[in-house]
Motif scaffolding. Structure first.
Motif, mmCIF file in Angstrom:
data_model
loop_
_atom_site.group_PDB
_atom_site.id
_atom_site.type_symbol
_atom_site.label_atom_id
_atom_site.label_comp_id
_atom_site.label_asym_id
_atom_site.label_seq_id
_atom_site.Cartn_x
_atom_site.Cartn_y
_atom_site.Cartn_z
ATOM 1 N N GLY A 37 0.808 -1.211 0.000
ATOM 2 C CA GLY A 37 0.000 0.000 0.000
ATOM 3 C C GLY A 37 0.840 1.259 0.000
ATOM 4 O O GLY A 37 2.064 1.226 -0.062
ATOM 5 N N SER A 38 0.141 2.372 0.096
ATOM 6 C CA SER A 38 0.786 3.678 -0.108
ATOM 7 C C SER A 38 1.851 3.999 0.940
ATOM 8 O O SER A 38 2.885 4.580 0.613
ATOM 9 C CB SER A 38 -0.253 4.796 -0.156
ATOM 10 N N GLY A 45 10.051 3.769 -1.543
ATOM 11 C CA GLY A 45 10.214 4.412 -2.845
ATOM 12 C C GLY A 45 9.960 3.456 -4.004
ATOM 13 O O GLY A 45 10.374 3.726 -5.132
ATOM 14 N N ILE A 46 9.263 2.345 -3.733
ATOM 15 C CA ILE A 46 8.992 1.330 -4.754
ATOM 16 C C ILE A 46 7.483 1.183 -4.930
ATOM 17 O O ILE A 46 6.766 0.908 -3.960
ATOM 18 C CB ILE A 46 9.602 -0.037 -4.353
#
Length: 75
Positions: A37-38, A45-46
């Motif tokens: 998730g976010s 950073g992926i």
């Protein structure tokens, strides 16, 4: 001079094998999770990342975090 280490993170390919190894030398598991998730995308950073992690400790408080990347796949 370094007097203590509080937290170390290691990326591993075989999480179960590493848990067994570190348990054999005195570490004890106290937490585990699979994240996607976010939030974890922002931390790593992926995009579309999925990570499984296990936190282990020894009596004096050092934390060892074993991380297995499921997406993208570890190489």
């Amino acid at each position: 001079m370094i007097q203590n280490v509080r937290h170390v993170g290691l990326v591993v390919q075989d999480l179960e094998k590493q848990k067994l190894f570190y348990s054999a030398i005195g570490f004890r598991q106290f937490q585990s999770e699979t994240e996607s998730g976010s939030f974890i995308e922002q931390v790593t950073g992926i995009k579309k990342v999925k990570i499984e992690w296990v936190k282990m400790s020894i009596p004096k408080g050092m934390v060892l975090e074993l991380l297995k990347y499921h997406q993208p796949e570890s190489q």
